[in-house]
Design a protein around this motif. Structure first.
Motif, PDB file in Angstrom:
ATOM      1  N   ALA A   1      -7.712 -30.755 -89.880  1.00  0.00           N
ATOM      2  CA  ALA A   1      -7.726 -31.713 -90.995  1.00  0.00           C
ATOM      3  C   ALA A   1      -7.561 -33.154 -90.539  1.00  0.00           C
ATOM      4  O   ALA A   1      -7.776 -34.075 -91.325  1.00  0.00           O
ATOM      5  CB  ALA A   1      -6.614 -31.368 -91.989  1.00  0.00           C
ATOM      6  N   LEU A   2      -7.179 -33.368 -89.272  1.00  0.00           N
ATOM      7  CA  LEU A   2      -6.968 -34.742 -88.816  1.00  0.00           C
ATOM      8  C   LEU A   2      -8.277 -35.527 -88.915  1.00  0.00           C
ATOM      9  O   LEU A   2      -9.329 -35.051 -88.508  1.00  0.00           O
ATOM     10  CB  LEU A   2      -6.468 -34.756 -87.367  1.00  0.00           C
ATOM     11  N   PRO A   3      -8.207 -36.748 -89.468  1.00  0.00           N
ATOM     12  CA  PRO A   3      -9.421 -37.554 -89.639  1.00  0.00           C
ATOM     13  C   PRO A   3      -9.879 -38.127 -88.302  1.00  0.00           C
ATOM     14  O   PRO A   3      -9.645 -39.277 -87.977  1.00  0.00           O
ATOM     15  CB  PRO A   3      -8.966 -38.661 -90.602  1.00  0.00           C
ATOM     16  N   ARG A   4     -10.554 -37.321 -87.515  1.00  0.00           N
ATOM     17  CA  ARG A   4     -10.838 -37.735 -86.167  1.00  0.00           C
ATOM     18  C   ARG A   4     -12.346 -37.716 -85.895  1.00  0.00           C
ATOM     19  O   ARG A   4     -12.875 -36.775 -85.315  1.00  0.00           O
ATOM     20  CB  ARG A   4     -10.111 -36.803 -85.196  1.00  0.00           C
ATOM     21  N   ALA A   5     -13.062 -38.707 -86.389  1.00  0.00           N
ATOM     22  CA  ALA A   5     -14.472 -38.871 -86.061  1.00  0.00           C
ATOM     23  C   ALA A   5     -14.570 -39.870 -84.917  1.00  0.00           C
ATOM     24  O   ALA A   5     -14.179 -41.023 -85.060  1.00  0.00           O
ATOM     25  CB  ALA A   5     -15.242 -39.367 -87.284  1.00  0.00           C
ATOM     26  N   GLN A   6     -15.065 -39.431 -83.787  1.00  0.00           N
ATOM     27  CA  GLN A   6     -15.089 -40.269 -82.592  1.00  0.00           C
ATOM     28  C   GLN A   6     -16.174 -41.338 -82.700  1.00  0.00           C
ATOM     29  O   GLN A   6     -17.208 -41.132 -83.328  1.00  0.00           O
ATOM     30  CB  GLN A   6     -15.348 -39.404 -81.359  1.00  0.00           C
ATOM     31  N   THR A   7     -15.928 -42.462 -82.074  1.00  0.00           N
ATOM     32  CA  THR A   7     -16.918 -43.522 -81.976  1.00  0.00           C
ATOM     33  C   THR A   7     -16.583 -44.360 -80.750  1.00  0.00           C
ATOM     34  O   THR A   7     -15.564 -44.137 -80.092  1.00  0.00           O
ATOM     35  CB  THR A   7     -16.929 -44.392 -83.240  1.00  0.00           C
ATOM     36  N   GLY A   8     -17.438 -45.328 -80.457  1.00  0.00           N
ATOM     37  CA  GLY A   8     -17.185 -46.194 -79.323  1.00  0.00           C
ATOM     38  C   GLY A   8     -16.174 -47.267 -79.654  1.00  0.00           C
ATOM     39  O   GLY A   8     -15.903 -47.553 -80.827  1.00  0.00           O
ATOM     40  N   PRO A   9     -15.599 -47.901 -78.632  1.00  0.00           N
ATOM     41  CA  PRO A   9     -14.556 -48.911 -78.866  1.00  0.00           C
ATOM     42  C   PRO A   9     -15.043 -50.106 -79.673  1.00  0.00           C
ATOM     43  O   PRO A   9     -14.276 -50.664 -80.458  1.00  0.00           O
ATOM     44  CB  PRO A   9     -14.122 -49.312 -77.456  1.00  0.00           C
ATOM     45  N   ALA A  10     -16.291 -50.520 -79.517  1.00  0.00           N
ATOM     46  CA  ALA A  10     -16.775 -51.694 -80.254  1.00  0.00           C
ATOM     47  C   ALA A  10     -16.868 -51.391 -81.755  1.00  0.00           C
ATOM     48  O   ALA A  10     -16.412 -52.178 -82.594  1.00  0.00           O
ATOM     49  CB  ALA A  10     -18.129 -52.132 -79.711  1.00  0.00           C
ATOM     50  N   ALA A  11     -17.459 -50.253 -82.106  1.00  0.00           N
ATOM     51  CA  ALA A  11     -17.558 -49.883 -83.523  1.00  0.00           C
ATOM     52  C   ALA A  11     -16.172 -49.683 -84.128  1.00  0.00           C
ATOM     53  O   ALA A  11     -15.910 -50.060 -85.276  1.00  0.00           O
ATOM     54  CB  ALA A  11     -18.392 -48.617 -83.675  1.00  0.00           C
ATOM     55  N   TYR A  12     -15.271 -49.089 -83.332  1.00  0.00           N
ATOM     56  CA  TYR A  12     -13.925 -48.842 -83.835  1.00  0.00           C
ATOM     57  C   TYR A  12     -13.194 -50.162 -84.079  1.00  0.00           C
ATOM     58  O   TYR A  12     -12.431 -50.291 -85.048  1.00  0.00           O
ATOM     59  CB  TYR A  12     -13.147 -47.995 -82.829  1.00  0.00           C
TER      60      TYR A  12
END
Length: 560
Positions: free
Chosen positions: A268-279
């Motif tokens: 359930a953890l809201p963990r959608a990965q992305t790159g550091p710039a988008a984050y």
């Protein structure tokens, strides 16, 4: 003959005041209907013994015929508040086809003081120690910026907010909301924070970002003693930030709850990965979103748009973008372009992250604004299934029910939101309004009293809080303190003369006071610009005094 003493009953983390008929958890009153309290009191007073359904109906509803379903609803409400599953285990046992039994250990305590029926005995025992602080109630402060240029405030706030979102997914923890905990910063008196927020532990830390390297230092502190339960330091690359958050959450759960995260909690953890710039752009958008001014919302939208340009597959950024445009549509002009953007962004968020509760909330809000209420309800229900502790799901679901005229259901949902976030005053006050509208006057007064107390605590933290002053002002009128309410409203207008919510709620108060001309002048400053939500206005009884006025009719016609 000695008069019987009024008693309170203690069980688990709860205390039931049999005189005032209020249930407390860690000395905080819990919102329960009077009949639910009567049901609980009847069971607790006979703890260990079967109480038949017929006896409970006679005790709780004397001389009144009611259906057995009313009793079942009370039992269900009590189990939710006591933290039990629908079948009950720890406190209330169901005896099939017969009744119920209170099975938890109960301690009876005499009550002394100016309102007690008797004075304390001359050789009274020493007063019992105050209840142990609840370490499972936790606040997360914004992290301190230790970067060389001190230019990472968005990252410091963002990491703390992300941790709040992660910790709300963990069963057995109660997490203070961002709006409350972000009133404090590193270095604040931990005991004062504990008292103000009603938490037993505090998570604070610092961030140092140099290039693509990130150093995060965190410590978990007991607010009652200042004792550091643990501290950790993470030296990693910026793109490892999600792993850092998971490690911190695991450490908190293991320490405070005594168990690691379950598989359900991990999923359930809201963990959608992305790159550091988008984050980075996502965090900048999150930082601006809660401020709720038109300029900040537009700035937030620009940050989320940049995030999805860099990573079109990043679901949380699409959910944030949908939330921004839904808010702009609801409050600032009801522009079709904002609604269309909210629709598109929420659809995209849901397609990319179907297990993200925030995506379902964003979609529900967009559907609600399009008056597709049954579809919106399904999205909010999905969000609640994914994260039963998500305040936004209950709160916006309740607002949707109010907007479509389901006032009874809105009262229930506002009440649930108030339980999930126990420092939030908005849900408690809006529940009081809904309860008044359906004729549940005694319950409304209890919710009103609790809501005003929460407003007062919020104003202790931030005396210029526009929403607290404005909503609190209206509730003070309904609670029988109109002069104090008008003073709060005037203070809010002086501090925030252009704030949309302040103007609208000031107009509502003047409607209640019979000051039609002043109310219309305030509404013209808002509604004449197309700002406001027509569905809400149509169901809000505060406006009833104006409904036959031609000026008001013209203003209402301009709302979408």
């Amino acid at each position: 003959m000695t008069a019987s003493r009024p008693l309170s009953y203690a069980f688990g983390a709860f205390r039931l005041d049999a005189v005032e008929k209020i249930l407390f958890q860690q000395d905080r009153p819990l919102p329960l209907t009077p009949k639910a309290i009567e049901t609980l009191l009847a069971l607790v007073e006979r703890h260990g013994h079967l109480v038949t359904k017929e006896e409970l109906l006679r005790l709780v509803w004397p001389d009144t015929f009611v259906e057995e379903n009313n009793l079942a609803q009370n039992i269900s409400m009590l189990r939710r508040v006591l933290g039990e599953d629908p079948g009950g285990r720890e406190f209330i046992e169901t005896v099939p086809k017969r009744g119920y039994r209170f099975v938890g250990p109960v301690e009876q305590r005499a009550v002394y003081g100016p309102d007690a029926a008797v004075a304390p005995p001359e050789e009274a025992a020493a007063a019992p120690p105050p209840p142990a602080h609840d370490v499972s109630a936790i606040a997360v402060l914004p992290f301190a910026d230790m970067s060389p240029d001190r230019d990472q405030d968005y990252l410091c706030e963002g990491l703390a907010e992300e941790l709040i979102n992660v910790l709300t997914q963990i069963d057995g923890l109660r997490v203070a909301a961002r709006t409350a905990s972000f009133q404090f910063r590193e270095g604040a008196d931990v005991r004062a924070v504990g008292r103000q927020l009603g938490v037993g532990t505090l998570l604070e830390g610092s961030v140092r970002k140099t290039g693509d390297r990130l150093r995060v230092t965190v410590q978990l502190i007991e607010t009652a003693t200042g004792y550091h339960r643990w501290s950790r330091r993470f030296d990693r690359r910026l793109d490892d930030v999600f792993a850092i958050q998971d490690d911190i959450a695991e450490s908190v759960a293991t320490d405070l709850r005594g168990s690691v995260l379950s598989q359900r909690e991990k999923e359930a953890l809201p963990r959608a990965q992305t790159g550091p710039a988008a984050y980075e752009y996502y965090l900048r958008g999150r930082q601006l979103l809660p401020r709720l001014t038109q300029a900040d919302l537009q700035g937030s939208a620009a940050m989320f748009e940049r995030a999805v340009e860099l990573d079109p597959g990043y679901g949380p950024a699409w959910a944030g973008l949908a939330t921004v445009h839904a808010t702009l549509h609801e409050w600032f002009g009801a522009r079709e372009d904002d609604l269309a953007r909210a629709e598109r962004a929420s659809e995209r968020a849901l397609a990319l992250a179907p297990e993200l509760a925030d995506a379902h909330v964003a979609r529900g809000c967009a559907l609600s604004l399009s008056r597709r209420y049954p579809e919106a309800a399904r999205e909010f229900e999905s969000a609640i299934r994914i994260n039963p502790n998500l305040f936004d799901a209950y709160y916006y679901f309740a607002r949707t029910c109010f907007a479509c005229g389901e006032i009874e259901r809105s009262a229930e949902l506002f009440g649930k939101a108030a339980q999930v976030r126990r420092e939030d005053f908005q849900s408690a006050l809006l529940q009081a309004q809904s309860l008044r509208m359906v004729g549940r006057a005694e319950e409304a007064r209890n919710a009103s009293r609790e809501g005003i107390a929460r407003v007062e605590r919020a104003l202790e933290l931030n005396p210029t809080d526009a929403r607290a002053l404005s909503l609190g002002a209206n509730e003070l009128f309904d609670y029988g303190q109109p002069e104090r309410g008008l003073e709060w409203s005037r203070r809010g207008l002086e501090l925030h003369p252009d704030d949309l919510s302040t103007l609208v709620l000031a107009a509502c108060l003047r409607c209640k006071l019979g000051l039609k001309e002043e109310a219309l002048e305030l509404l013209e400053r808002v509604f004449a610009r197309g700002w406001g939500k027509r569905d809400w206005v149509e169901h809000d009884p505060d406006y009833d005094i104006l409904r036959d006025d031609p000026r008001f009719k013209k203003l209402l016609e301009g709302l979408k």
